[in-house]
Design an enzyme around this catalytic site. Structure first.
Site, mmCIF file in Angstrom:
data_model
loop_
_atom_site.group_PDB
_atom_site.id
_atom_site.type_symbol
_atom_site.label_atom_id
_atom_site.label_comp_id
_atom_site.label_asym_id
_atom_site.label_seq_id
_atom_site.Cartn_x
_atom_site.Cartn_y
_atom_site.Cartn_z
ATOM 1 N N HIS A 197 3.931 6.416 -6.479
ATOM 2 C CA HIS A 197 3.207 5.936 -5.294
ATOM 3 C C HIS A 197 2.492 4.628 -5.601
ATOM 4 C CE1 HIS A 197 -0.776 8.187 -6.484
ATOM 5 N NE2 HIS A 197 -0.020 8.037 -7.536
ATOM 6 N N ASP A 234 0.860 -1.178 0.000
ATOM 7 C CA ASP A 234 0.000 0.000 0.000
ATOM 8 C C ASP A 234 0.900 1.233 0.000
ATOM 9 O OD1 ASP A 234 0.827 0.289 2.685
ATOM 10 O OD2 ASP A 234 -1.090 -0.413 3.499
ATOM 11 N N CYS A 235 0.287 2.409 0.044
ATOM 12 C CA CYS A 235 1.068 3.639 -0.151
ATOM 13 C C CYS A 235 2.212 3.761 0.842
ATOM 14 C CB CYS A 235 0.153 4.863 -0.109
ATOM 15 S SG CYS A 235 -0.648 5.177 1.475
ATOM 16 N N SER A 236 1.913 3.521 2.121
ATOM 17 C CA SER A 236 2.945 3.712 3.144
ATOM 18 C C SER A 236 3.905 2.533 3.211
ATOM 19 C CB SER A 236 2.297 3.971 4.506
ATOM 20 O OG SER A 236 1.338 2.978 4.798
ATOM 21 N N HIS A 279 -2.831 9.164 2.643
ATOM 22 C CA HIS A 279 -2.050 8.744 1.478
ATOM 23 C C HIS A 279 -0.701 9.452 1.483
ATOM 24 C CE1 HIS A 279 -1.760 6.603 -2.297
ATOM 25 N NE2 HIS A 279 -1.217 7.672 -2.844
#
Length: 128
Positions: free
Chosen positions: A102, A39-41, A90
């Protein structure tokens, strides 16, 4: 000194180049694998971990790292954060030229977008 600035520039360039190797790989909610899905992080965490930089697991953790900067100070390798209301949800890596890389959505995976596809709520640099 100047050596520090040169090192930061080299690291910024290397971070962007490293991140781009994973373009097209899957977005997986809760994922932290650059190849199997992130995921983004999770994507940001793994990219920076490769360079020995610890940023935390969630986008909210990551927003507390480094130093907040204004959008006109952005350089490649800096982080951009996006929120719904007051809630950061996000994170993306600025790559220069008004673009970010991203882990976007399950449909789009790891991709490059304009940095302003949503209005960033915060920008952070990890290089001082």
């Amino acid at each position: 000194g100047p050596e520090g600035a040169e090192l930061a520039t080299a690291t910024r360039t290397a971070i962007v180049a490293y991140a781009k190797q994973f373009l097209g790989n899957p977005y997986v909610y809760g994922g932290t694998s650059l190849t199997e899905g992130a995921d983004c992080s999770g994507f940001v965490m793994r990219i920076f971990e490769h360079f020995g930089i610890e940023v935390g697991r969630s986008s909210r953790d990551q927003a507390q790292c480094g130093r907040a900067i204004s959008l006109d100070e952005l350089q490649p390798g800096d982080l951009l954060f996006y929120a719904s209301g007051n809630y950061i949800n996000h994170v993306a890596i600025y790559i220069g030229g008004g673009e970010v890389i991203h882990a976007s959505t399950p449909k789009r995976g790891i991709t490059i977008s304009t940095a302003y596809y949503r209005t960033p709520c915060k920008a952070v640099t990890l290089f001082d």
